[in-house]
Design a protein around this motif. Structure first.
Motif, mmCIF file in Angstrom:
data_model
loop_
_atom_site.group_PDB
_atom_site.id
_atom_site.type_symbol
_atom_site.label_atom_id
_atom_site.label_comp_id
_atom_site.label_asym_id
_atom_site.label_seq_id
_atom_site.Cartn_x
_atom_site.Cartn_y
_atom_site.Cartn_z
ATOM 1 N N HIS A 50 -19.028 -0.785 -1.552
ATOM 2 C CA HIS A 50 -17.845 -1.118 -0.756
ATOM 3 C C HIS A 50 -18.210 -2.096 0.368
ATOM 4 C CE1 HIS A 50 -14.034 -0.812 1.282
ATOM 5 N NE2 HIS A 50 -14.727 -0.704 2.403
ATOM 6 N N TYR A 51 -19.310 -1.845 1.050
ATOM 7 C CA TYR A 51 -19.743 -2.709 2.148
ATOM 8 C C TYR A 51 -19.926 -4.145 1.641
ATOM 9 C CZ TYR A 51 -22.283 -4.044 6.376
ATOM 10 O OH TYR A 51 -22.673 -4.644 7.544
ATOM 11 N N LEU A 52 -20.606 -4.286 0.511
ATOM 12 C CA LEU A 52 -20.840 -5.623 -0.043
ATOM 13 C C LEU A 52 -19.528 -6.269 -0.502
ATOM 14 C CD1 LEU A 52 -24.156 -4.962 -1.998
ATOM 15 C CD2 LEU A 52 -23.871 -6.118 0.211
ATOM 16 N N GLU A 53 -18.619 -5.469 -1.062
ATOM 17 C CA GLU A 53 -17.311 -6.005 -1.443
ATOM 18 C C GLU A 53 -16.572 -6.541 -0.215
ATOM 19 O OE1 GLU A 53 -15.065 -2.997 -3.462
ATOM 20 O OE2 GLU A 53 -16.290 -3.109 -5.267
ATOM 21 N N MET A 54 -16.682 -5.835 0.897
ATOM 22 C CA MET A 54 -15.999 -6.277 2.115
ATOM 23 C C MET A 54 -16.598 -7.582 2.628
ATOM 24 S SD MET A 54 -13.577 -4.195 2.458
ATOM 25 C CE MET A 54 -13.655 -4.346 0.693
ATOM 26 N N VAL A 55 -17.907 -7.714 2.559
ATOM 27 C CA VAL A 55 -18.554 -8.959 3.000
ATOM 28 C C VAL A 55 -18.102 -10.121 2.117
ATOM 29 C CG1 VAL A 55 -20.775 -10.146 3.248
ATOM 30 C CG2 VAL A 55 -20.522 -7.792 4.077
#
Length: 140
Positions: free
Chosen positions: A17-22
């Motif tokens: 999720h964190y990488l998707e947000m970035v």
């Protein structure tokens, strides 16, 4: 051998999720940045849009729009989505007073705001771990 970062593990869900947000933030900056430039030129506000405060808040808006759209598409509720958006703005807003006091430059606000939003996003995620760990987020 099972690793912690596999998408099927709780940690893997959070990291994904964190990488998707970035990625969504970068897409927002690339896709929406030119629209602000066109609007600034059309309205004669180009200089105003390049002042440190509007420039940083416009950048945060570009990132937030794409990130919030992606979060809603992925089924995240409004509270988590809005907290993540706040993580885009808060670092810039916190850096404005030191800039106004002459303690840091406008460039430092822009770079520092981008750097500080990464841990701000992590904090927002930790506040709602359950939403980011599960396969399917619930809508609110």
């Amino acid at each position: 051998m099972k690793t912690l970062l596999r998408p099927t593990t709780p940690t893997g869900h959070i990291v994904r999720h964190y990488l998707e947000m970035v990625v969504a933030m970068v897409v927002g900056m690339i896709a929406l940045g030119p629209l602000w430039s066109l609007a600034g030129e059309a309205l004669g506000w180009t200089a105003a849009f390049h002042a440190p405060e509007p420039a940083s808040l416009i950048m945060a808006t570009n990132m937030s729009v794409a990130m919030c759209a992606w979060m809603r598409f992925r089924g995240h509720g409004w509270p988590a989505t809005l907290e993540m958006a706040a993580a885009m703005y808060l670092p810039f807003v916190v850096l404005f007073p030191p800039m106004w006091a002459g303690l840091i430059s406008a460039g430092t606000v822009m770079v520092g705001g981008h750097v500080l939003m990464l841990p701000a996003m992590a904090v927002a995620m930790l506040l709602r771990r359950g939403e980011y760990i599960g396969h399917c987020a619930t809508r609110s």
